[in-house]
Motif scaffolding. Structure first.
Motif, PDB file in Angstrom:
ATOM      1  N   GLU A  57      18.991   4.002  -6.243  1.00  0.00           N
ATOM      2  CA  GLU A  57      18.965   2.935  -5.446  1.00  0.00           C
ATOM      3  C   GLU A  57      18.478   3.641  -4.060  1.00  0.00           C
ATOM      4  N   ARG A  93      11.710   0.094  -2.355  1.00  0.00           N
ATOM      5  CA  ARG A  93      12.052   1.464  -1.860  1.00  0.00           C
ATOM      6  C   ARG A  93      10.832   1.888  -0.782  1.00  0.00           C
ATOM      7  N   LEU A 149      11.633   3.009   2.803  1.00  0.00           N
ATOM      8  CA  LEU A 149      11.577   4.243   3.383  1.00  0.00           C
ATOM      9  C   LEU A 149      10.386   4.974   3.844  1.00  0.00           C
ATOM     10  N   MET A 178      17.616  -4.136   0.705  1.00  0.00           N
ATOM     11  CA  MET A 178      18.556  -3.243  -0.226  1.00  0.00           C
ATOM     12  C   MET A 178      19.095  -3.971  -1.379  1.00  0.00           C
ATOM     13  N   ARG A 224      19.010  -4.197  -5.240  1.00  0.00           N
ATOM     14  CA  ARG A 224      20.040  -4.112  -6.213  1.00  0.00           C
ATOM     15  C   ARG A 224      20.216  -5.060  -7.301  1.00  0.00           C
ATOM     16  N   ASP A 239      22.169   7.106  -8.538  1.00  0.00           N
ATOM     17  CA  ASP A 239      22.252   7.917  -7.558  1.00  0.00           C
ATOM     18  C   ASP A 239      21.995   6.773  -6.191  1.00  0.00           C
ATOM     19  N   ARG A 240      22.991   6.780  -5.589  1.00  0.00           N
ATOM     20  CA  ARG A 240      23.531   5.679  -4.465  1.00  0.00           C
ATOM     21  C   ARG A 240      23.716   4.320  -5.041  1.00  0.00           C
ATOM     22  N   PHE A 241      24.516   3.598  -4.344  1.00  0.00           N
ATOM     23  CA  PHE A 241      24.653   2.035  -4.743  1.00  0.00           C
ATOM     24  C   PHE A 241      25.365   1.408  -3.638  1.00  0.00           C
ATOM     25  N   TYR A 283      25.259   3.070   5.427  1.00  0.00           N
ATOM     26  CA  TYR A 283      23.880   3.145   6.379  1.00  0.00           C
ATOM     27  C   TYR A 283      23.669   1.784   7.006  1.00  0.00           C
ATOM     28  N   GLN A 284      23.879   0.518   6.380  1.00  0.00           N
ATOM     29  CA  GLN A 284      23.806  -0.504   7.109  1.00  0.00           C
ATOM     30  C   GLN A 284      25.163  -0.887   7.970  1.00  0.00           C
ATOM     31  N   ASP A 286      11.684  10.593   5.790  1.00  0.00           N
ATOM     32  CA  ASP A 286      11.474   9.219   5.627  1.00  0.00           C
ATOM     33  C   ASP A 286      12.224   8.486   6.719  1.00  0.00           C
TER      34      ASP A 286
HETATM   35  P1  TMP Z   1      17.692   9.043  -1.177  1.00  0.00           P
HETATM   36  O1  TMP Z   1      18.349   8.240  -2.236  1.00  0.00           O
HETATM   37  O2  TMP Z   1      16.317   9.597  -1.468  1.00  0.00           O
HETATM   38  O3  TMP Z   1      18.563   9.893  -0.549  1.00  0.00           O
HETATM   39  O4  TMP Z   1      17.247   8.038  -0.058  1.00  0.00           O
HETATM   40  C1  TMP Z   1      17.640   6.601  -0.075  1.00  0.00           C
HETATM   41  C2  TMP Z   1      17.935   6.373   1.358  1.00  0.00           C
HETATM   42  O5  TMP Z   1      18.024   4.927   1.562  1.00  0.00           O
HETATM   43  C3  TMP Z   1      19.024   7.040   2.207  1.00  0.00           C
HETATM   44  O6  TMP Z   1      18.603   7.475   3.492  1.00  0.00           O
HETATM   45  C4  TMP Z   1      20.001   6.194   2.136  1.00  0.00           C
HETATM   46  C5  TMP Z   1      19.248   4.856   2.280  1.00  0.00           C
HETATM   47  N1  TMP Z   1      19.828   3.747   1.737  1.00  0.00           N
HETATM   48  C6  TMP Z   1      20.540   2.819   2.348  1.00  0.00           C
HETATM   49  O7  TMP Z   1      20.357   2.932   3.719  1.00  0.00           O
HETATM   50  N2  TMP Z   1      21.407   1.733   2.008  1.00  0.00           N
HETATM   51  C7  TMP Z   1      21.528   1.508   0.609  1.00  0.00           C
HETATM   52  O8  TMP Z   1      22.251   0.446   0.355  1.00  0.00           O
HETATM   53  C8  TMP Z   1      20.939   2.374  -0.273  1.00  0.00           C
HETATM   54  C9  TMP Z   1      21.023   2.411  -1.487  1.00  0.00           C
HETATM   55  C10 TMP Z   1      20.044   3.714   0.530  1.00  0.00           C
END
Ligand code: TMP
Length: 209
Positions: free
Chosen positions: A39, A50, A54, A70, A74, A95-97, A104-105, A153
């Motif tokens: 994600e 994405r 990014l 985001m 999702r 990879d991330r959720f 981040y937000q 990015d």
């Molecule tokens: P990456 O997965 O390649 O590290 O990059 C994804 C980027 O997106 C990373 O900087 C984190 C960001 N991100 C958010 O800001 N919020 C989110 O909910 C997710 C899934 C990723």
């Protein structure tokens, strides 16, 4: 065996890619049918979102637009890809959720976390990851590692203070939900990081968790 929904989180340069590859091979060696996904992204629409999120075409994107995109990605990903895989008995490594959204937000951009929680409940209902591996390391170390890679990015262009808030938000989630979120010291050598991951996964692989 029941399916398992694993997510991997951490700031830039935490070593997600190599540790996800390690986790994948460990689970495959135990015979698990896996879905490896990420994600934002993971579906054709999600991957397009994405690029918007990014890339630099929309550098002035409003923080709320970013938050909603985001969750749009999702919703598509969870309902059309992750849940069907779990229902088919697969183990999912994502990879991330949503913890990334809180980090981040919520942390980085300082958006209202109750708004994030509302969107989380709307998109996910009661679905949460079963296990989250949080690769934690000092922000300076992570950013120095990330700087050696390709062009930054839209997120990687943020300042140190942004990533410090991201890291703190991740750690806060881990302290609030210690059963689900396991902190891994990602500042160590790779083999020592992988040892921590193996130790965390062992009870799940043995069906004891
Ligand atoms: P990456 O997965 O390649 O590290 O990059 C994804 C980027 O997106 C990373 O900087 C984190 C960001 N991100 C958010 O800001 N919020 C989110 O909910 C997710 C899934 C990723």
């Amino acid at each position: 065996m029941n399916s398992l929904f694993i997510t991997v989180e951490g700031i830039e340069g935490a070593g997600k890619s190599s540790n996800i590859a390690f986790t994948e091979s460990l689970l495959r060696s135990h015979g698990h049918d896996l879905l490896l996904t990420r994600e934002p992204g993971g579906t054709p629409l999600g991957e397009e979102l994405r690029e918007l999120l990014l890339g630099h075409t929309h550098d002035g994107m409003h923080d709320l637009t970013e938050l909603l995109l985001m969750f749009a990605a999702r919703a598509e990903h969870l309902h059309n890809k992750i849940l069907p895989a779990l229902e088919a008995g697969k183990w999912v490594i994502c990879d991330r959720f949503t913890d990334a959204t809180y980090a981040y937000q919520g942390g980085g951009r300082q958006l209202d976390t109750s708004a994030i929680a509302t969107l989380e409940n709307l998109v996910q209902g009661s679905r949460r990851p079963d296990l989250t591996l949080l690769l934690d390391l000092p922000v300076e170390t992570g950013l120095a590692r990330a700087a050696k890679r390709s062009e930054p990015d839209r997120f990687e262009r943020q300042r140190l203070a942004f990533f410090q808030r991201v890291r703190e938000a991740y750690l806060q989630i881990a302290h609030q939900q210690p059963e689900r979120v396991k902190i891994i010291d990602a500042s160590l050598e790779l083999d020592l990081v992988q040892e921590q991951i193996s130790n965390i996964l062992t009870p799940f692989l043995a069906g004891r968790a």
